[in-house]
Design a protein around this motif. Sequence first.
Motif, mmCIF file in Angstrom:
data_model
loop_
_atom_site.group_PDB
_atom_site.id
_atom_site.type_symbol
_atom_site.label_atom_id
_atom_site.label_comp_id
_atom_site.label_asym_id
_atom_site.label_seq_id
_atom_site.Cartn_x
_atom_site.Cartn_y
_atom_site.Cartn_z
ATOM 1 N N VAL A 1 0.987 -1.153 0.026
ATOM 2 C CA VAL A 1 -0.027 0.003 0.048
ATOM 3 C C VAL A 1 0.815 1.402 -0.119
ATOM 4 O O VAL A 1 1.726 1.507 0.927
ATOM 5 C CB VAL A 1 -0.869 -0.043 1.294
ATOM 6 N N ALA A 2 0.660 1.968 -1.146
ATOM 7 C CA ALA A 2 1.357 3.508 -1.223
ATOM 8 C C ALA A 2 0.265 4.611 -0.381
ATOM 9 O O ALA A 2 -0.727 4.400 -0.533
ATOM 10 C CB ALA A 2 1.456 3.660 -2.436
ATOM 11 N N LEU A 3 1.121 5.352 0.499
ATOM 12 C CA LEU A 3 0.412 6.589 0.899
ATOM 13 C C LEU A 3 0.993 7.817 0.262
ATOM 14 O O LEU A 3 2.265 7.962 0.419
ATOM 15 C CB LEU A 3 0.240 6.423 2.340
ATOM 16 N N ALA A 4 0.199 8.821 -0.032
ATOM 17 C CA ALA A 4 0.566 10.160 -0.072
ATOM 18 C C ALA A 4 -0.001 11.263 0.253
ATOM 19 O O ALA A 4 -1.548 11.033 0.409
ATOM 20 C CB ALA A 4 0.729 9.951 -1.927
ATOM 21 N N ALA B 1 4.396 7.227 2.048
ATOM 22 C CA ALA B 1 4.496 5.993 2.969
ATOM 23 C C ALA B 1 4.614 4.831 1.914
ATOM 24 O O ALA B 1 4.034 4.860 0.893
ATOM 25 C CB ALA B 1 3.901 5.863 3.940
ATOM 26 N N ALA B 2 5.273 3.794 2.368
ATOM 27 C CA ALA B 2 5.194 2.489 1.607
ATOM 28 C C ALA B 2 4.673 1.371 2.959
ATOM 29 O O ALA B 2 5.382 1.191 3.885
ATOM 30 C CB ALA B 2 6.411 1.986 1.099
ATOM 31 N N VAL B 3 3.844 0.731 2.757
ATOM 32 C CA VAL B 3 3.289 -0.121 3.763
ATOM 33 C C VAL B 3 3.217 -1.633 3.308
ATOM 34 O O VAL B 3 2.562 -1.970 2.211
ATOM 35 C CB VAL B 3 1.755 0.335 4.441
ATOM 36 N N HIS B 4 3.802 -2.586 3.859
ATOM 37 C CA HIS B 4 3.625 -4.069 3.898
ATOM 38 C C HIS B 4 2.472 -4.166 4.720
ATOM 39 O O HIS B 4 2.579 -4.455 5.764
ATOM 40 C CB HIS B 4 4.972 -4.611 4.360
ATOM 41 N N ALA B 5 1.152 -4.781 3.960
ATOM 42 C CA ALA B 5 0.016 -4.948 4.708
ATOM 43 C C ALA B 5 -0.685 -6.330 4.490
ATOM 44 O O ALA B 5 -1.075 -6.537 3.527
ATOM 45 C CB ALA B 5 -1.009 -3.951 4.294
ATOM 46 N N GLY B 6 -0.217 -7.231 5.290
ATOM 47 C CA GLY B 6 -0.854 -8.588 5.338
ATOM 48 C C GLY B 6 -2.044 -8.571 6.372
ATOM 49 O O GLY B 6 -1.956 -7.559 7.089
ATOM 50 N N VAL C 1 -3.957 10.039 0.681
ATOM 51 C CA VAL C 1 -4.517 9.194 -0.432
ATOM 52 C C VAL C 1 -3.890 7.906 -0.457
ATOM 53 O O VAL C 1 -2.467 7.827 -0.076
ATOM 54 C CB VAL C 1 -4.750 9.688 -1.801
ATOM 55 N N ALA C 2 -4.493 6.588 -0.581
ATOM 56 C CA ALA C 2 -3.770 5.404 -0.718
ATOM 57 C C ALA C 2 -4.053 4.720 -2.010
ATOM 58 O O ALA C 2 -5.114 4.909 -2.747
ATOM 59 C CB ALA C 2 -4.487 4.444 0.327
ATOM 60 N N GLY C 3 -3.029 3.975 -2.292
ATOM 61 C CA GLY C 3 -3.012 3.014 -3.698
ATOM 62 C C GLY C 3 -2.552 1.699 -3.037
ATOM 63 O O GLY C 3 -1.668 1.422 -2.563
#
Length: 273
Positions: A140-143, A150-155, A180-182
């Motif tokens: 998940v990218a956050l901006a 941010a860069a998130v590892h989301a399990g 916003v998230a992608g």
Amino acid sequence: MGTTSSTSRRSFAEKEPGAGAFVAGGNTLSALRWNPPGTRVKAIWTGRAEGDRRLESCSDPASNLASVPQRAWMRLRQVHGARVVVAGDALGAGDLQGGSCPDEGGAGRGAGDAIPIGDALVAAGVATGLVVATADCAPVALASREGIFAAVHAGWRGLLAGVVEEAVFAMRDLGAGEVVAGIGPCIHVECYGFGDRELSEVVARFGPGVAGRTAGGAVALDLVQTARAAVGAAGATMAYDAGVCTACDKSCFSHRARKELERQVMLVWGEGP
Ligand SMILES: [Zn+2]
């Protein structure tokens, strides 16, 4: 993004300018891209075509990726938790020079440097870019418009632990307003058979919308919906969904579907004003 008439994530992704060319079941991936409007932040998700980019086997996660700029790429030893690591150059406002600070884990020049443990990275400016490696977990990218990203590892474990919310909170601490998230390629509900007990934990946290069924009718977790709920819980907005299942789509690596050890990566970075 005002589209509410369809639940098709693929069509959602196709509306996004700059989305890449994943082809279901094919092997023709070129990396997916997302440029959240007005943020000066960019994200890219690789797949099988870009090769194995896990920490242990890839010293330059940005190698051979078109239009990805030079950055000190920062990565983590991911442990499915909620720890957020803020890049050192984001902490001092306005101090965006590319100086290396090994003690912060920032600006590492290769996998041999000390790699911090965590599952989310936050940065600002143009010195440091962020990397998360995945096979089936959600990248998940956050901006934000302020250029914080941010860069998130989301399990599922990280989502239960609050990794997305923690990342958004860390961004806000640095001055982010609207976030916003992608979400990139990850395992989708039709392929993600799940235990009843674990599912009830995720449902208790994020609501019944995260429960689903596999293509074969077994109990399943909808990881995309779980990430979407976490993004919403943090007061952020999911604005992009790659609409790609890592298990269905052989242009991605999948631990779950194919027992692959290789990893694709998401890169997130900022560009100058
Ligand atoms: Zn699938």
